[in-house]
Design a protein around this motif. Structure first.
Motif, PDB file in Angstrom:
ATOM      1  N   LEU A 282      11.123 -24.999   8.702  1.00  0.00           N
ATOM      2  CA  LEU A 282      10.349 -26.023   9.401  1.00  0.00           C
ATOM      3  C   LEU A 282      10.210 -25.686  10.876  1.00  0.00           C
ATOM      4  N   PHE A 283       9.184 -26.252  11.489  1.00  0.00           N
ATOM      5  CA  PHE A 283       9.077 -26.278  12.939  1.00  0.00           C
ATOM      6  C   PHE A 283       9.427 -27.689  13.405  1.00  0.00           C
ATOM      7  N   ARG A 284      10.247 -27.767  14.450  1.00  0.00           N
ATOM      8  CA  ARG A 284      10.477 -29.072  15.093  1.00  0.00           C
ATOM      9  C   ARG A 284       9.732 -29.100  16.416  1.00  0.00           C
ATOM     10  N   LEU A 285       8.914 -30.129  16.606  1.00  0.00           N
ATOM     11  CA  LEU A 285       8.222 -30.351  17.867  1.00  0.00           C
ATOM     12  C   LEU A 285       8.854 -31.554  18.549  1.00  0.00           C
ATOM     13  N   SER A 286       9.329 -31.349  19.767  1.00  0.00           N
ATOM     14  CA  SER A 286       9.990 -32.416  20.518  1.00  0.00           C
ATOM     15  C   SER A 286       9.141 -32.770  21.729  1.00  0.00           C
ATOM     16  N   PRO A 287       8.319 -33.806  21.622  1.00  0.00           N
ATOM     17  CA  PRO A 287       7.407 -34.153  22.712  1.00  0.00           C
ATOM     18  C   PRO A 287       8.147 -34.683  23.943  1.00  0.00           C
TER      19      PRO A 287
ATOM     20  N   LYS B 296       9.803 -20.296   1.605  1.00  0.00           N
ATOM     21  CA  LYS B 296       8.475 -19.742   1.372  1.00  0.00           C
ATOM     22  C   LYS B 296       7.597 -20.051   2.575  1.00  0.00           C
ATOM     23  N   ALA B 297       6.838 -19.043   3.000  1.00  0.00           N
ATOM     24  CA  ALA B 297       5.989 -19.201   4.171  1.00  0.00           C
ATOM     25  C   ALA B 297       4.696 -18.433   3.973  1.00  0.00           C
ATOM     26  N   PRO B 298       3.621 -18.853   4.643  1.00  0.00           N
ATOM     27  CA  PRO B 298       2.365 -18.104   4.561  1.00  0.00           C
ATOM     28  C   PRO B 298       2.520 -16.745   5.237  1.00  0.00           C
ATOM     29  N   ASP B 299       1.787 -15.781   4.751  1.00  0.00           N
ATOM     30  CA  ASP B 299       1.884 -14.424   5.285  1.00  0.00           C
ATOM     31  C   ASP B 299       0.970 -14.300   6.506  1.00  0.00           C
ATOM     32  N   ASN B 300       1.498 -14.714   7.667  1.00  0.00           N
ATOM     33  CA  ASN B 300       0.713 -14.618   8.898  1.00  0.00           C
ATOM     34  C   ASN B 300       1.631 -14.371  10.092  1.00  0.00           C
ATOM     35  N   GLY B 301       1.047 -14.200  11.250  1.00  0.00           N
ATOM     36  CA  GLY B 301       1.806 -13.855  12.435  1.00  0.00           C
ATOM     37  C   GLY B 301       2.784 -14.926  12.864  1.00  0.00           C
ATOM     38  N   LEU B 302       2.408 -16.195  12.718  1.00  0.00           N
ATOM     39  CA  LEU B 302       3.302 -17.280  13.103  1.00  0.00           C
ATOM     40  C   LEU B 302       4.571 -17.264  12.251  1.00  0.00           C
ATOM     41  N   SER B 303       4.404 -17.045  10.945  1.00  0.00           N
ATOM     42  CA  SER B 303       5.567 -16.968  10.054  1.00  0.00           C
ATOM     43  C   SER B 303       6.461 -15.794  10.447  1.00  0.00           C
ATOM     44  N   ARG B 304       5.857 -14.662  10.786  1.00  0.00           N
ATOM     45  CA  ARG B 304       6.644 -13.489  11.169  1.00  0.00           C
ATOM     46  C   ARG B 304       7.452 -13.777  12.428  1.00  0.00           C
ATOM     47  N   GLN B 305       6.865 -14.510  13.354  1.00  0.00           N
ATOM     48  CA  GLN B 305       7.600 -14.865  14.562  1.00  0.00           C
ATOM     49  C   GLN B 305       8.750 -15.827  14.248  1.00  0.00           C
TER      50      GLN B 305
ATOM     51  N   ARG C 190       4.197 -32.197  27.689  1.00  0.00           N
ATOM     52  CA  ARG C 190       4.563 -30.927  27.075  1.00  0.00           C
ATOM     53  C   ARG C 190       5.465 -31.198  25.880  1.00  0.00           C
ATOM     54  N   ALA C 191       5.740 -30.144  25.115  1.00  0.00           N
ATOM     55  CA  ALA C 191       6.618 -30.278  23.949  1.00  0.00           C
ATOM     56  C   ALA C 191       7.351 -28.970  23.722  1.00  0.00           C
ATOM     57  N   ALA C 192       8.609 -29.083  23.319  1.00  0.00           N
ATOM     58  CA  ALA C 192       9.381 -27.905  22.928  1.00  0.00           C
ATOM     59  C   ALA C 192       9.234 -27.711  21.428  1.00  0.00           C
ATOM     60  N   MET C 193       9.247 -26.470  20.975  1.00  0.00           N
ATOM     61  CA  MET C 193       9.153 -26.174  19.548  1.00  0.00           C
ATOM     62  C   MET C 193      10.336 -25.310  19.136  1.00  0.00           C
ATOM     63  N   TYR C 194      10.964 -25.696  18.015  1.00  0.00           N
ATOM     64  CA  TYR C 194      12.127 -24.975  17.507  1.00  0.00           C
ATOM     65  C   TYR C 194      11.904 -24.629  16.041  1.00  0.00           C
ATOM     66  N   VAL C 195      12.452 -23.495  15.611  1.00  0.00           N
ATOM     67  CA  VAL C 195      12.498 -23.143  14.193  1.00  0.00           C
ATOM     68  C   VAL C 195      13.760 -23.773  13.612  1.00  0.00           C
ATOM     69  N   GLY C 196      13.634 -24.394  12.436  1.00  0.00           N
ATOM     70  CA  GLY C 196      14.799 -25.033  11.847  1.00  0.00           C
ATOM     71  C   GLY C 196      14.612 -25.330  10.378  1.00  0.00           C
ATOM     72  N   GLY C 197      15.186 -26.453   9.972  1.00  0.00           N
ATOM     73  CA  GLY C 197      15.315 -26.793   8.563  1.00  0.00           C
ATOM     74  C   GLY C 197      16.785 -26.754   8.218  1.00  0.00           C
ATOM     75  N   ALA C 198      17.273 -27.727   7.465  1.00  0.00           N
ATOM     76  CA  ALA C 198      18.707 -27.889   7.244  1.00  0.00           C
ATOM     77  C   ALA C 198      19.390 -26.606   6.788  1.00  0.00           C
ATOM     78  N   GLU C 199      18.813 -25.951   5.797  1.00  0.00           N
ATOM     79  CA  GLU C 199      19.483 -24.789   5.217  1.00  0.00           C
ATOM     80  C   GLU C 199      19.358 -23.555   6.108  1.00  0.00           C
ATOM     81  N   ALA C 200      18.268 -23.478   6.883  1.00  0.00           N
ATOM     82  CA  ALA C 200      18.152 -22.420   7.884  1.00  0.00           C
ATOM     83  C   ALA C 200      19.195 -22.620   8.979  1.00  0.00           C
TER      84      ALA C 200
END
Length: 332
Positions: A13-18, A52-61, A24-34
């Motif tokens: 998941l992405f977390r967006l913290s406005p 599972k993630a889409p095969d694109n640049g954002l997922s790779r990052q 502005r907003a901060a963005m974090y990669v997360g998800g409970a199991e991650a």
């Protein structure tokens, strides 16, 4: 695929913290199991994460963020259109604050039953961790959990779960207690709290014990609930419960228990008025529980390490707890 000690499975998941005041907003990669995997990787454990993630640049990052925390991502599934997200103000409590989920039609939520060779994907690992968040997404996700749990069982893996309850996710016509017991039957280690155990597993809660709001009463209820879980789920021989009480935006009082072999082990009690970020504290506890088990800590050390892990997360921004193992050990 590289052999690992632990595999965690769930939705990235992405977390967006406005921050509305500053636009502005901060963005974090997360998800409970991650989050669990990130803590384990930080402590030097070999861990892989399956989502599972889409095969694109954002997922790779996003995966690069996981790999920087020591997580192996070579078992990831690829496809679909999007990574899910949620919106939560910085420092807020995921369980009690206003959270907005944006997870429908995510790649993970649209995995179809019968399409993945889970036996092959779980090869070369000893411990499998999942959580109650995944079967909360939809009926197919619950069936996917059953498939992967059966595969983990066939491979003789130790299986753990976190009974993390998210009321806004259970929206497909099933109550948690109608879904979770059938999945939890595969588990050897169950973590959560006494209220989630009642809501998700149908384990009675001693309300008379908890009504006075005393630590003694909570510990008595925990002992009874843990014993009831082990009686109801024969594969389970280890139960952990956390107790978190908040008297304000930056306050937290915390302790936890671990029940095994008919004995209840209690952590030290922590209290702070300097909470920075509550997200991921329970995941840090779960990671601590796994880490201490795979390194053969004794029961008191297990609950001590897990509780210290959870407490240290309260002072770290973002979803991941990157606190070094040595710091947690010193806090114990």
């Amino acid at each position: 695929m590289q052999p690992v000690s632990v595999i965690t499975f769930g939705e990235i998941l992405f977390r967006l913290s406005p921050d509305w005041a500053n636009n502005r907003a901060a963005m974090y990669v997360g998800g409970a199991e991650a989050n669990v995997a990130a803590a384990l990787g930080t402590w030097g454990d070999s861990v892989a994460y399956i989502s599972k993630a889409p095969d694109n640049g954002l997922s790779r990052q996003a995966l690069a963020q996981l790999e920087s925390a020591g997580i192996k991502t070579d078992r990831m599934l690829w496809g679909g259109d999007r990574i899910g997200a949620y919106y939560l103000s910085q420092g807020a409590d995921l369980k009690h604050a206003e959270v907005v989920y944006d997870r429908k039609y995510s790649s993970f939520s649209e995995i179809q039953p019968g399409t993945v060779d889970w036996d092959a994907l779980l090869d070369g690992a000893n411990w499998f961790h999942w959580s109650a968040i995944s079967p909360a997404l939809n009926a197919n996700a619950a069936e996917i959990c059953r498939e992967v749990l059966e595969a983990a069982t066939r491979k003789g893996m130790t299986i753990s779960t976190d009974l993390n309850y998210r009321s806004k996710l259970w929206q497909y016509g099933k109550l948690p207690v109608e879904v979770m017991p059938a999945l939890t039957q595969y588990c050897h280690v169950i973590m959560g709290n006494i209220w989630a155990a009642e809501m998700m597993l149908g384990v009675p809660l001693n309300k008379a014990a908890v009504e006075p709001d005393t630590k003694e009463g909570y510990l008595q209820a925990a002992r009874e609930s843990a014993a009831a879980i082990i009686a109801k789920f024969p594969k389970c021989d280890r139960v952990a419960f956390t107790f978190r009480f908040s008297g304000g935006a930056t306050h937290n009082l915390y302790y936890a228990v671990y029940y095994t072999g008919g004995e209840l082990y209690v952590s030290r009690q922590y209290e702070t008025n300097e909470v920075v970020d509550r997200v991921g504290s329970g995941d840090s506890f779960m990671a601590g529980l796994i880490h201490a088990n795979i390194h053969n800590f004794d029961p008191q050390e297990i609950i001590g390490y897990a509780a210290a892990s959870a407490y240290t997360k309260l002072f770290r921004t973002g979803d991941f707890n990157l606190t070094p193992r040595e710091t947690i050990t010193q806090m114990m």
